[in-house]
Structures are given as C-alpha cells and as structure tokens.
Design a protein around this motif. Structure first.
Motif, PDB file in Angstrom:
ATOM      1  N   TYR A 211     -47.491  68.994  27.871  1.00 46.63           N
ATOM      2  CA  TYR A 211     -46.308  68.214  28.234  1.00 46.63           C
ATOM      3  C   TYR A 211     -46.252  66.935  27.399  1.00 46.63           C
ATOM      4  O   TYR A 211     -47.218  66.169  27.348  1.00 46.63           O
TER       5      TYR A 211
ATOM      6  N   ASP B 115     -34.268  69.779  30.300  1.00 50.69           N
ATOM      7  CA  ASP B 115     -35.079  70.812  30.957  1.00 50.69           C
ATOM      8  C   ASP B 115     -36.574  70.529  30.846  1.00 50.69           C
ATOM      9  O   ASP B 115     -37.371  71.263  31.432  1.00 50.69           O
ATOM     10  N   TRP B 116     -36.943  69.516  30.088  1.00 49.36           N
ATOM     11  CA  TRP B 116     -38.365  69.203  29.930  1.00 49.36           C
ATOM     12  C   TRP B 116     -38.916  68.625  31.223  1.00 49.36           C
ATOM     13  O   TRP B 116     -38.172  68.145  32.090  1.00 49.36           O
ATOM     14  N   ARG B 117     -40.223  68.619  31.316  1.00 45.98           N
ATOM     15  CA  ARG B 117     -40.858  67.985  32.465  1.00 45.98           C
ATOM     16  C   ARG B 117     -40.757  66.455  32.333  1.00 45.98           C
ATOM     17  O   ARG B 117     -41.062  65.896  31.291  1.00 45.98           O
ATOM     18  N   SER B 118     -40.287  65.798  33.379  1.00 42.83           N
ATOM     19  CA  SER B 118     -40.190  64.336  33.451  1.00 42.83           C
ATOM     20  C   SER B 118     -39.486  63.736  32.229  1.00 42.83           C
ATOM     21  O   SER B 118     -40.017  62.841  31.568  1.00 42.83           O
TER      22      SER B 118
END
Length: 209
Positions: free
Chosen positions: A78, A110-113
């Motif tokens: 991530y 759409d990425w995490r955080s």
C-alpha cells in the motif's frame, strides 16, 4: 517516490525518473518495486529479481535509488504505508512527492486510504498528452482544491498538493509488450537497458509460463 511492479524495468521507467528528478529539482527519486500490488495481477518474476533488475538498470545514474522497502514488508504494497515510512525517514518538514501515471491516477479513489496520501506527500501526475478522460465523482471530490499549476507552488508546503506534469520525453514502452517480446524471442534492444537485457537473457527470465 516512483513505485510500480517494474516487471521488468524498461527505458521508459528510467527516463521518466530522470526527468522527474530534473523537473522537480528533487534530491533523489526512490524507485520502489511493489511486492504485492493490490490492484494488479501477480508479477511475472519474484520481487527480489525485479529489484535486482532495477538496480542493474539504474546503475550509477545520479539521483535515482532502488528502494527495497516494500519487499521487506508483509502483505500488500500500500502506497500510504510506504509514504508513511518515507515521512519518518525524512521528517515532518521535508517535501515529499509521489509520482504516478495518468492511468493510475484515474483509479486513485479506489486505492486504500487515498486521503492519507495527501496528508503524507504531494502527488504528481505524469500526464499523457494523447489521453483525456473524465474524472469520476469520487476522484474529483478527492482532489478538489488541491491542484496547483507550477512546481514552485507545489513545493511551498511539505504535502497536500496535486500537480499535472508533462515530461519532455514520453517513451511509449509497455512492460506487457516487453514481456511478450521476450516470451516470443523477439528483440527488445533499445527497450531495456543493456544490463537489464543481459541479466534477463542470462537467467532465462520472462519465458512463457
């Protein structure tokens, strides 16, 4: 920070890194291979092999660093975690930049955080002059009020801005196409650094699975 699978690293990756280093007057560009990219399929060759190819491709190029930190973490790679590690290394006042291509930018919501990315760094989108696409509502909301129009404006703060940057040289080289050529035995001369091509040939990498 310039991340990616680098599967394999090619001249387009490396030329972009050099031009980012120059255009943004960066101290260094950390080229960081992803161990397990969350939004992409499994890379063709193991992480340590991709790192070795990246190191061979960079060679003694000033300002470019092959950074293995994502390979040393468990779980998916991530970007927010990587930027947090870089922020710890460089301190609260350092100006950190994460560069990404236009296609990756369009999926940023759409990425995490994704909000945390801006808390940790500036984002620089490497624009494609031949590519225009409308932003999703989620992406438009995410970047609202963040975009600046110059490097000078971007670098006034340690993080939080967005700059679209058109690099002088946009080499239309695709790692997917390179892998296909390697698998079929076609020439990849002038698509890869000589040291990378030599290592791939020596170790028999990217043959058909």
């Amino acid at each position: 920070m310039l991340g990616g699978t680098f599967d394999p690293v090619h001249l387009g990756h490396l030329r972009s890194a050099v031009e980012l280093h120059e255009a943004l007057a960066l101290d260094r560009v950390h080229m960081i291979p992803a161990a397990m990219p969350p939004l992409r399929g499994e890379p063709w060759v193991p992480p340590e092999t991709r790192l070795a190819l990246l190191e061979a491709g960079i060679g003694d190029t000033p300002g470019l660093v092959a950074d293995p930190r994502e390979l040393r973490r468990d779980g998916p790679s991530y970007s927010a975690d990587t930027l947090a590690a870089l922020r710890r290394d460089y301190g609260r006042e350092a100006r950190l930049v994460m560069a990404l291509g236009h296609d990756a930018f369009l999926r940023l919501a759409d990425w995490r955080s994704p909000q945390r990315l801006f808390e940790l760094a500036h984002l620089v989108v490497i624009d494609r002059p031949d590519h225009e696409a409308p932003l999703s509502a989620a992406l438009a909301e995410l970047i609202q009020g963040r975009e600046v129009d110059s490097v000078e404006s971007l670098m006034q703060r340690p993080a939080g801005g967005l700059l679209r940057l058109r690099l002088p040289t946009r080499m239309a080289i695709s790692a997917t196409a390179v892998r296909r050529r390697l698998a079929s035995g076609a020439s990849v001369r002038y698509l890869l650094p000589e040291a990378v091509e030599a290592r791939i040939r020596r170790d028999g990498l990217y043959r058909q699975r």
